[in-house]
Write a protein that holds these residues in place. Sequence first.
Motif, PDB file in Angstrom:
ATOM      1  N   LYS A 215      -9.904  -0.480  14.593  1.00 22.03           N
ATOM      2  CA  LYS A 215      -8.548  -0.035  14.941  1.00 22.03           C
ATOM      3  C   LYS A 215      -8.565   0.670  16.291  1.00 22.03           C
ATOM      4  O   LYS A 215      -9.422   1.499  16.544  1.00 22.03           O
TER       5      LYS A 215
ATOM      6  N   GLU B 128      -3.416   4.087   5.842  1.00 26.21           N
ATOM      7  CA  GLU B 128      -4.854   3.910   5.676  1.00 26.21           C
ATOM      8  C   GLU B 128      -5.115   2.706   4.758  1.00 26.21           C
ATOM      9  O   GLU B 128      -6.010   1.905   5.000  1.00 26.21           O
ATOM     10  N   GLY B 129      -4.323   2.625   3.703  1.00 25.68           N
ATOM     11  CA  GLY B 129      -4.465   1.497   2.788  1.00 25.68           C
ATOM     12  C   GLY B 129      -4.188   0.182   3.496  1.00 25.68           C
ATOM     13  O   GLY B 129      -4.927  -0.800   3.356  1.00 25.68           O
TER      14      GLY B 129
ATOM     15  N   ASP C 264       0.807  -1.204   0.000  1.00 24.19           N
ATOM     16  CA  ASP C 264       0.000   0.000   0.000  1.00 24.19           C
ATOM     17  C   ASP C 264       0.847   1.263   0.000  1.00 24.19           C
ATOM     18  O   ASP C 264       2.021   1.256   0.351  1.00 24.19           O
TER      19      ASP C 264
ATOM     20  N   ASP D 206      -4.395  -0.403   6.710  1.00 24.00           N
ATOM     21  CA  ASP D 206      -5.483  -0.667   7.659  1.00 24.00           C
ATOM     22  C   ASP D 206      -6.681  -1.302   6.951  1.00 24.00           C
ATOM     23  O   ASP D 206      -7.316  -2.216   7.480  1.00 24.00           O
ATOM     24  N   ALA D 207      -6.967  -0.821   5.743  1.00 18.02           N
ATOM     25  CA  ALA D 207      -8.130  -1.338   5.018  1.00 18.02           C
ATOM     26  C   ALA D 207      -7.939  -2.808   4.631  1.00 18.02           C
ATOM     27  O   ALA D 207      -8.832  -3.646   4.831  1.00 18.02           O
ATOM     28  N   VAL D 208      -6.754  -3.142   4.111  1.00 18.26           N
ATOM     29  CA  VAL D 208      -6.538  -4.525   3.667  1.00 18.26           C
ATOM     30  C   VAL D 208      -6.346  -5.438   4.889  1.00 18.26           C
ATOM     31  O   VAL D 208      -6.704  -6.622   4.867  1.00 18.26           O
TER      32      VAL D 208
ATOM     33  N   ALA E  42      -8.010  -4.984   7.674  1.00 10.89           N
ATOM     34  CA  ALA E  42      -9.392  -5.220   8.101  1.00 10.89           C
ATOM     35  C   ALA E  42     -10.066  -6.252   7.187  1.00 10.89           C
ATOM     36  O   ALA E  42     -10.848  -7.102   7.651  1.00 10.89           O
ATOM     37  N   ASP E  43      -9.762  -6.198   5.901  1.00 12.18           N
ATOM     38  CA  ASP E  43     -10.312  -7.198   4.965  1.00 12.18           C
ATOM     39  C   ASP E  43      -9.904  -8.612   5.379  1.00 12.18           C
ATOM     40  O   ASP E  43     -10.702  -9.547   5.357  1.00 12.18           O
TER      41      ASP E  43
ATOM     42  N   ASP F 266     -15.728  -7.473  12.318  1.00 13.92           N
ATOM     43  CA  ASP F 266     -14.890  -6.399  11.775  1.00 13.92           C
ATOM     44  C   ASP F 266     -13.768  -6.027  12.721  1.00 13.92           C
ATOM     45  O   ASP F 266     -13.906  -6.131  13.938  1.00 13.92           O
TER      46      ASP F 266
END
Lengths: 588, 588
Positions: A587, A168-169, A164, A171-173, A175-176, A584
């Motif tokens: 964070k 933020e990127g 990433d 964190d998103a992946v 979380a995925d 989910d």
Amino acid sequence: MRMSTLFSRTLREAPNGADCKGYEYLLRAGFIRQMGAGIFSLLPFGFNATRKIEKVIREEMNAIGGQEILMPLVNPADIWKETGRFYSIDKEMSRFQDRGGRDMVLAMTHEECVTDVARGEIDSYKRLPQLVYQIQTKWRDDPRPRAGLIRVREFTMKDSYSFDRDQEGLDAVYADHYKAYFRIFSRCGLPVIVVGADSGMMGGKISHEYMYLSPIGEDTIITCPECGYTANRQVATFSKEYYTEEMKPTEKVLTPDCKTIEDLCAFLKIEKRQTAKAVFMVGTFINAENGEEQEKLIVGVIRGDMDVEENKLQNAAKANSLRPAHVEEILAGGMVPGFGSPIGAHKDVLVIVDDSVAKSNNLVAGANEEGYHLLNTNFERDYSGMVADIASATSGYTCPTCKGSLVSSKGVEVGNIFQLGTRYSESMNCYFQDVDGVRRPVIMGSYGIGVGRMLACLAENFNDDKGLALPITVAPYQVHLVSLVKDIEVGEKIYKDLSDSGIEVLFDDRKESAGVKFADADLIGLPIRITVGNRSLKEGKVEVKLRSNLEETLSYDLENIVGEIKELIEKLTSDINNNVVEKDWVKA
Amino acid sequence: MRMSTLFSRTLREAPNGADCKGYEYLLRAGFIRQMGAGIFSLLPFGFNATRKIEKVIREEMNAIGGQEILMPLVNPADIWKETGRFYSIDKEMSRFQDRGGRDMVLAMTHEECVTDVARGEIDSYKRLPQLVYQIQTKWRDDPRPRAGLIRVREFTMKDSYSFDRDQEGLDAVYADHYKAYFRIFSRCGLPVIVVGADSGMMGGKISHEYMYLSPIGEDTIITCPECGYTANRQVATFSKEYYTEEMKPTEKVLTPDCKTIEDLCAFLKIEKRQTAKAVFMVGTFINAENGEEQEKLIVGVIRGDMDVEENKLQNAAKANSLRPAHVEEILAGGMVPGFGSPIGAHKDVLVIVDDSVAKSNNLVAGANEEGYHLLNTNFERDYSGMVADIASATSGYTCPTCKGSLVSSKGVEVGNIFQLGTRYSESMNCYFQDVDGVRRPVIMGSYGIGVGRMLACLAENFNDDKGLALPITVAPYQVHLVSLVKDIEVGEKIYKDLSDSGIEVLFDDRKESAGVKFADADLIGLPIRITVGNRSLKEGKVEVKLRSNLEETLSYDLENIVGEIKELIEKLTSDINNNVVEKDWVKA
């Protein structure tokens, strides 16, 4: 599949070394065979079950945008030297020299490999984010293989790697993955909990482990039943009470025969919390540039009512590994085992003090003289050192979040997710040109699932005194068809009809007794059993049982059998899929 | 898959080391990346194509009754010591010691492994026959990796192993493989021929290799265009003429400066066939029980009009390996290089005489004296030795079967099948109780296909000056959808509609020029290309091209696109499936 031609056979007795129920049954039912310590073959049942687990993993990884690739097991050592892990990882990583004398390693994980590939593909922010995964063979020379596929040396792993632009990127992946992993485990029927974890040799900061709770596990998990706090004991924290009072002068007292904290407390008539105990370890520190090793004596100081968590101590010391110190090493450090403390220790000893000690006063500590202790020692007044949380959490301690009472349980780690950050991209020069023209290191994450270990945990979770009872989503076949009549034709027709309609059938067409056939069916434990017997056949019926409930017998019309079984499969499957865990990551 | 998020990128230039067209394009199109000598990663395209090849292999292996299993790459050396191959295989097999100091090997093939498993499962004739296979990672430390996936060190292989009661059983499963392999290769679109082959280190007697004919190949294949005789040159035979006449007395003559056969013939005014030439090799002989090595000087004697085939010489000598002899070794054997012959050689020299020499008379041979030759030497009268066919077949020689003229060509071995017999079952004690109560060794066969090498050969076979053009059965995606219009919505809709109906689409949704997109489409070479362009879109149409025929442009109505593309895919697929090669093995 016909049992008359099946490659594997079932075993009446548990082979030597079957040290837990799931392992015993995987062996006896013919799923796996051992070839050496921590080295196994998957026979047809084991292969089928594994393939089903892998299918679920692929579907969920594809759903979060994963692209499947395949990287090599044998790696040139050069890339491992770039990150320093060629040196910092010990004998767990096997090495050899190729015919040209070049250092090669058997990869136990693929951060180096994937970063090497990625630095060739990713040059600009336009090519980010990326997520790749593989389901691949790995080798880790574990010193204590045990419990079948739970702890092995060669294993199949799903490992994914994210790339990433920014946190933020990542964190998103992350979380995925957090969510996808719950889906994967629950679709396979495996109950897991997620725990905060240590990053260990991976580097990085945030990480979680997925644990199957079981007494056979070797990880200790600390949970709070009230607020849901969970963590691996290696990193679990708890709420400590500190006892402050005015500092008193130190006093040396004779404490004969007081070799333990208990002896000491009884002798001095004090509580454990009024003492400071010392733990002596030798840490190995490896220079990541050239592999040079250095050893250093470490003394961990903790209040007498607690214990040192070695992993925390190692992290605080930033050591590559720890081992208990020998008596001579302690003495050489200016301290006396049994009566030791950092007071008067040589200055090259690394002193790490738990905050419980640092924030309490007037503790009794060793005097570094045989038979003597010091009353009223105080950190910073009497000795100095690094302050860190090095205490081990356990049952009954106070939750760090809600003040509930913590519980300790055992678990097997079946998955882990790590935020790596720039640990690998910086050391391996995997940079991209950002939208502002600046070159920045790619932000990485790494995510693993042990495929074989999942199978082992499933076998451990789903069995009874007769054998396995795996969920329909992972069982090697859906239906076990047992023919007990002399005329095999009825069985053959059912086998053909079911197979033709896409149902996975194991057909026991052997010339064996009903007893042998039922015992094998119980042992292998396919979810649905159809029995073709003389009595029911006269009425145009066959008997159907679920492996999960052998007490109940269903009776189906022979002519509707395909439809009935299809319905049953759908029901069993949706029972699992309706209970897929959706969770989910929030964070902190 | 969207190209905007694809992990791999395409390369405009061929990277260094791309030593053949197929390799160059696999690199440039982003199918594979090199990590070290003979070590590659499969990126998404390469992984997809490989998975399709593997699917075909699985279907055909299952169709002949194969049961899929998975055996370990890292093997305890013990089982390799049982067969002696721990000693007899040289540096091609990598070894290391585990943390406990135990010898481990990286398995390059799995006869030992599978026999170890089978001896635990097979006890009686009732449990025979058996056929298992795996698609698995192997490591072979090839001294000369080259041509991308053609010759690598780590590779994926389909290997199957059969277990039978008797030779008839083995013949049947051998014939099954013979036929299934033709189906596998032709379903993937790869043209192959089958050739009689050497069993090499595998042991056993009958074996065949499947060859993709190509100048990049390193195997030499001898074929007869008239009768269809084919064999690897390593074992190819041919019809030899013998020249017999009454034996004359030997005569030593001065032959100054006659160091070659040509010089000698010119000087003596004779034909090459009237001479016998000697080839000096040193063979290594390994004791399979304890690994002890012994070297021995070997002299191969062949008529001057032929050459020695080293593989035949090695087989005749039963040596583990051969290397050219040094001058001192030849001299020590009582022979003189350049003027050498077995006449007068020390008695510990192994003399192997081609039948061309043994059955001809009065040949000129070296006198083992600098500058001298002997006229009229005759085998058995003047020297003795083992007689064997050690001659190398080549173009223009006479077919051993029909007397046609042989042709030599180059090929890449993509598959092989071996009748192993009892080579492994005897040495590893894999016996079964036969119906008559007698314990007999299981009769085995072994069958391999190089999966990555297949992809490499396909890439080599299907390309043009613009890039790859893989058959639809193995291409990573079926359709390449190129959107050239500003409004991406039409492309998005086609992408969604095609994907929803199960068609595999690579969607070029990038903000790149038409030139870049077409160049990439040509390079990656998916079989069907759909172009969404402004001009045709106005008429409600899109352009469709086949990669195999870029000259022709089809125009399809946008509203029928799913149906039209489906039809096209079916046509391309059935074009291949209608040409599946069905070929039976006829036992000689």
